[in-house]
Enzyme design. Structure first.
Site, PDB file in Angstrom:
ATOM      1  N   LYS A  89       0.862  -1.187   0.000  1.00  0.00           N
ATOM      2  CA  LYS A  89       0.000   0.000   0.000  1.00  0.00           C
ATOM      3  C   LYS A  89       0.897   1.235   0.000  1.00  0.00           C
ATOM      4  O   LYS A  89       1.677   1.434   0.937  1.00  0.00           O
ATOM      5  CB  LYS A  89      -0.890  -0.014   1.231  1.00  0.00           C
ATOM      6  CG  LYS A  89      -1.926  -1.126   1.186  1.00  0.00           C
ATOM      7  CD  LYS A  89      -3.054  -0.894   2.145  1.00  0.00           C
ATOM      8  CE  LYS A  89      -4.212  -1.825   1.825  1.00  0.00           C
ATOM      9  NZ  LYS A  89      -3.829  -3.207   1.514  1.00  0.00           N
ATOM     10  N   ASP A 123      -1.262  -1.790  -4.453  1.00  0.00           N
ATOM     11  CA  ASP A 123      -2.696  -1.720  -4.147  1.00  0.00           C
ATOM     12  C   ASP A 123      -3.209  -0.299  -4.399  1.00  0.00           C
ATOM     13  O   ASP A 123      -2.442   0.654  -4.381  1.00  0.00           O
ATOM     14  CB  ASP A 123      -2.944  -2.031  -2.664  1.00  0.00           C
ATOM     15  CG  ASP A 123      -2.843  -3.525  -2.353  1.00  0.00           C
ATOM     16  OD1 ASP A 123      -2.653  -4.322  -3.282  1.00  0.00           O
ATOM     17  OD2 ASP A 123      -2.969  -3.872  -1.165  1.00  0.00           O
ATOM     18  N   GLN A 153      -9.986   0.213  -9.460  1.00  0.00           N
ATOM     19  CA  GLN A 153     -11.256  -0.069  -8.773  1.00  0.00           C
ATOM     20  C   GLN A 153     -12.438   0.224  -9.694  1.00  0.00           C
ATOM     21  O   GLN A 153     -12.614   1.358 -10.152  1.00  0.00           O
ATOM     22  CB  GLN A 153     -11.345   0.811  -7.525  1.00  0.00           C
ATOM     23  CG  GLN A 153     -10.229   0.566  -6.523  1.00  0.00           C
ATOM     24  CD  GLN A 153      -9.901   1.800  -5.689  1.00  0.00           C
ATOM     25  OE1 GLN A 153      -9.909   2.914  -6.212  1.00  0.00           O
ATOM     26  NE2 GLN A 153      -9.599   1.600  -4.415  1.00  0.00           N
ATOM     27  N   ARG A 179      -4.691  -5.587 -11.468  1.00  0.00           N
ATOM     28  CA  ARG A 179      -5.746  -6.232 -10.667  1.00  0.00           C
ATOM     29  C   ARG A 179      -6.985  -5.340 -10.738  1.00  0.00           C
ATOM     30  O   ARG A 179      -6.897  -4.140 -10.533  1.00  0.00           O
ATOM     31  CB  ARG A 179      -5.310  -6.378  -9.213  1.00  0.00           C
ATOM     32  CG  ARG A 179      -6.438  -6.942  -8.334  1.00  0.00           C
ATOM     33  CD  ARG A 179      -6.155  -6.768  -6.840  1.00  0.00           C
ATOM     34  NE  ARG A 179      -4.986  -7.497  -6.408  1.00  0.00           N
ATOM     35  CZ  ARG A 179      -4.228  -7.097  -5.371  1.00  0.00           C
ATOM     36  NH1 ARG A 179      -4.521  -6.007  -4.711  1.00  0.00           N
ATOM     37  NH2 ARG A 179      -3.163  -7.799  -5.028  1.00  0.00           N
ATOM     38  N   GLY A 183     -13.481  -2.216  -5.277  1.00  0.00           N
ATOM     39  CA  GLY A 183     -13.078  -1.053  -4.482  1.00  0.00           C
ATOM     40  C   GLY A 183     -13.732  -1.134  -3.114  1.00  0.00           C
ATOM     41  O   GLY A 183     -14.923  -1.432  -3.014  1.00  0.00           O
ATOM     42  N   ARG A 283     -10.516  -0.349  11.567  1.00  0.00           N
ATOM     43  CA  ARG A 283     -10.664   0.750  10.596  1.00  0.00           C
ATOM     44  C   ARG A 283     -11.508   0.297   9.396  1.00  0.00           C
ATOM     45  O   ARG A 283     -12.400   0.987   8.939  1.00  0.00           O
ATOM     46  CB  ARG A 283      -9.285   1.216  10.141  1.00  0.00           C
ATOM     47  CG  ARG A 283      -9.303   2.613   9.610  1.00  0.00           C
ATOM     48  CD  ARG A 283      -7.940   3.277   9.574  1.00  0.00           C
ATOM     49  NE  ARG A 283      -6.874   2.374   9.191  1.00  0.00           N
ATOM     50  CZ  ARG A 283      -5.881   2.032  10.000  1.00  0.00           C
ATOM     51  NH1 ARG A 283      -5.813   2.482  11.218  1.00  0.00           N
ATOM     52  NH2 ARG A 283      -4.934   1.226   9.572  1.00  0.00           N
TER      53      ARG A 283
HETATM   54  C1  FAD Z   1      -7.182 -10.097  -4.006  1.00  0.00           C
HETATM   55  C2  FAD Z   1      -7.937  -8.844  -3.679  1.00  0.00           C
HETATM   56  C3  FAD Z   1      -7.250  -7.651  -3.594  1.00  0.00           C
HETATM   57  C4  FAD Z   1      -7.936  -6.463  -3.332  1.00  0.00           C
HETATM   58  N1  FAD Z   1      -7.264  -5.273  -3.371  1.00  0.00           N
HETATM   59  C5  FAD Z   1      -7.955  -4.120  -3.210  1.00  0.00           C
HETATM   60  C6  FAD Z   1      -7.326  -2.862  -3.382  1.00  0.00           C
HETATM   61  O1  FAD Z   1      -6.137  -2.756  -3.685  1.00  0.00           O
HETATM   62  N2  FAD Z   1      -8.088  -1.755  -3.229  1.00  0.00           N
HETATM   63  C7  FAD Z   1      -9.419  -1.810  -2.907  1.00  0.00           C
HETATM   64  O2  FAD Z   1     -10.071  -0.752  -2.811  1.00  0.00           O
HETATM   65  N3  FAD Z   1     -10.025  -3.002  -2.726  1.00  0.00           N
HETATM   66  C8  FAD Z   1      -9.325  -4.139  -2.864  1.00  0.00           C
HETATM   67  N4  FAD Z   1      -9.978  -5.342  -2.719  1.00  0.00           N
HETATM   68  C9  FAD Z   1     -11.339  -5.388  -2.138  1.00  0.00           C
HETATM   69  C10 FAD Z   1     -12.408  -5.268  -3.201  1.00  0.00           C
HETATM   70  O3  FAD Z   1     -12.395  -3.970  -3.721  1.00  0.00           O
HETATM   71  C11 FAD Z   1     -13.813  -5.551  -2.619  1.00  0.00           C
HETATM   72  O4  FAD Z   1     -14.123  -4.643  -1.629  1.00  0.00           O
HETATM   73  C12 FAD Z   1     -13.970  -6.942  -2.031  1.00  0.00           C
HETATM   74  O5  FAD Z   1     -13.292  -7.898  -2.787  1.00  0.00           O
HETATM   75  C13 FAD Z   1     -15.463  -7.355  -2.025  1.00  0.00           C
HETATM   76  O6  FAD Z   1     -15.985  -7.297  -3.323  1.00  0.00           O
HETATM   77  P1  FAD Z   1     -16.446  -8.567  -4.179  1.00  0.00           P
HETATM   78  O7  FAD Z   1     -16.035  -8.317  -5.587  1.00  0.00           O
HETATM   79  O8  FAD Z   1     -15.993  -9.809  -3.568  1.00  0.00           O
HETATM   80  O9  FAD Z   1     -18.025  -8.436  -4.223  1.00  0.00           O
HETATM   81  P2  FAD Z   1     -19.161  -8.278  -3.035  1.00  0.00           P
HETATM   82  O10 FAD Z   1     -20.393  -8.037  -3.810  1.00  0.00           O
HETATM   83  O11 FAD Z   1     -18.691  -7.288  -2.058  1.00  0.00           O
HETATM   84  O12 FAD Z   1     -19.115  -9.686  -2.426  1.00  0.00           O
HETATM   85  C14 FAD Z   1     -19.628 -10.817  -3.096  1.00  0.00           C
HETATM   86  C15 FAD Z   1     -19.760 -11.921  -2.102  1.00  0.00           C
HETATM   87  O13 FAD Z   1     -18.471 -12.336  -1.670  1.00  0.00           O
HETATM   88  C16 FAD Z   1     -18.463 -12.597  -0.277  1.00  0.00           C
HETATM   89  N5  FAD Z   1     -17.526 -11.672   0.370  1.00  0.00           N
HETATM   90  C17 FAD Z   1     -16.934 -10.600  -0.186  1.00  0.00           C
HETATM   91  N6  FAD Z   1     -16.063 -10.033   0.686  1.00  0.00           N
HETATM   92  C18 FAD Z   1     -16.131 -10.776   1.814  1.00  0.00           C
HETATM   93  C19 FAD Z   1     -15.475 -10.724   3.097  1.00  0.00           C
HETATM   94  N7  FAD Z   1     -14.565  -9.799   3.384  1.00  0.00           N
HETATM   95  N8  FAD Z   1     -15.803 -11.666   4.020  1.00  0.00           N
HETATM   96  C20 FAD Z   1     -16.703 -12.630   3.755  1.00  0.00           C
HETATM   97  N9  FAD Z   1     -17.343 -12.734   2.571  1.00  0.00           N
HETATM   98  C21 FAD Z   1     -17.071 -11.826   1.617  1.00  0.00           C
HETATM   99  C22 FAD Z   1     -19.873 -12.431   0.205  1.00  0.00           C
HETATM  100  O14 FAD Z   1     -20.498 -13.686   0.156  1.00  0.00           O
HETATM  101  C23 FAD Z   1     -20.496 -11.518  -0.821  1.00  0.00           C
HETATM  102  O15 FAD Z   1     -21.861 -11.684  -0.920  1.00  0.00           O
HETATM  103  C24 FAD Z   1      -9.326  -6.516  -3.042  1.00  0.00           C
HETATM  104  C25 FAD Z   1     -10.018  -7.726  -3.134  1.00  0.00           C
HETATM  105  C26 FAD Z   1      -9.351  -8.876  -3.471  1.00  0.00           C
HETATM  106  C27 FAD Z   1     -10.119 -10.139  -3.616  1.00  0.00           C
END
Ligand code: FAD
Length: 303
Positions: A89, A123, A153, A179, A183, A283
């Protein structure tokens, strides 16, 4: 409402109890914990990207210490035979305090990554960080084209254009490695899509733009419709298996992760660890109370 209430009370909940929530998502306090978690995932055919927790530092001394910690981690992991790379980060290296100092630290990390023939992903943090992070990436990528990648994002309205603007850095032999995630920060509606279907539609549009232009995307999501949409695009553009990967967070939707691996796709898991896990967890939960329901769900319903 319940989510917000729980997340507001979190700072007053004993650390031990917060760890009960957090341990599903964080490998542990130190690099041996991260290596143990990585080995277990590697054994199941999953690659890793390791992240030391910490962000938004206040002094440049902290940036120096963070760089040293990462340099030690890279040397240790590279000597452990782990199949993985690293995520960082930029605010952990002073992005919002002194951009040049941050660049020097990140440059040294990526230079070390090149010496070990490995890779560092930058990130993406909240919206004030986007322009300086893209500038940082551009500078480092120009010098070390094979060893650094960026995150974009899909919830940000600017992202499609950001991808187009980065295309000059991508070639057939050395494609950009981006990636794509939804977001995680709470951003104002003027700059970010807010609605689930809208974010998903833009996610797939961004991904399609990447495939059309030969970019290597890391599809970072646990969302089933997005995974299905990504697989459809992979088939539509006949993308070879070594020109993309899926990514998920440590501890999240392991069943789904397994099924992607069984279908022959490359999968990488993001493994956060470090002594700052308490601040990080509270946080994150305060920033985005929706995370509370994910965590509660994950505790009662594994997979
Ligand atoms: C490898 C990786 C790197 C990332 N890097 C960044 C970054 O650099 N900057 C940034 O802003 N964001 C980052 N993220 C976070 C990302 O932006 C999303 O906030 C997060 O992945 C949830 O979004 P989703 O696409 O899984 O969809 P969502 O619609 O949020 O989730 C879909 C389903 O996945 C499951 N799920 C999702 N998250 C969780 C959790 N934490 N615990 C339990 N179940 C969960 C739930 O069942 C949910 O219904 C990263 C995510 C991943 C996977």
């Amino acid at each position: 409402m319940l989510n917000t209430l729980i997340s507001r009370t979190l700072p007053f909940i004993p650390k031990k109890l917060v760890w009960q929530f957090s341990k599903n998502y964080i490998a542990g306090d130190n690099s041996s914990d991260a290596i143990a978690a990585s080995r277990a995932l590697n054994a199941g055919g999953v690659k890793v990207t390791i992240d030391i927790l910490g962000e938004f530092i206040e002094t440049l001394d902290q940036a120096e210490n963070n760089k040293t910690e990462y340099l030690d981690l890279i040397r240790l992991v590279e000597n452990s035979g782990i199949d993985g790379n690293y995520s960082i980060k930029p605010t952990m290296f002073g992005l919002l305090i002194d951009e040049e100092a941050c660049y020097q630290h990140v440059r040294e990390l990526v230079k070390t990554a090149r010496e070990h023939n490995t890779f560092i992903r930058i990130d993406m943090e909240n919206s004030p960080c986007v322009d300086p992070t893209i500038n940082l990436f551009r500078r480092v990528k120009t010098e070390f084209p094979e060893n650094v990648g960026l995150v974009l994002q899909a919830y940000l309205k600017r992202t499609y254009e950001d991808i187009e603007n980065l295309l000059d850095l991508s070639t057939d032999e050395l494609p950009l490695n981006l990636r794509l995630c939804k977001g995680i920060y709470v951003e104002p509606a003027e700059i970010a899509y807010k609605e689930y279907h809208e974010i998903n539609r833009h996610f797939l549009e961004d991904l399609e733009l990447m495939f059309k232009n030969g970019i290597y995307p890391a599809v970072a999501t646990h969302d089933k419709p997005l995974i299905t949409g990504a697989v459809e695009l992979i088939e539509k553009y006949n993308v070879p298996k070594d020109r993309y990967e899926f990514q998920m967070l440590y501890g999240v939707t392991p069943k789904q992760r397994k099924s992607i691996v069984e279908n022959g796709h490359t999968m990488r898991v993001y493994i956060p660890f470090g002594t700052h896990w308490f601040g990080y967890s509270t946080r994150r939960l305060k920033e985005n109370p929706k995370m509370v329901s994910h965590i509660v769900k994950a505790i009662f319903y594994k997979g």
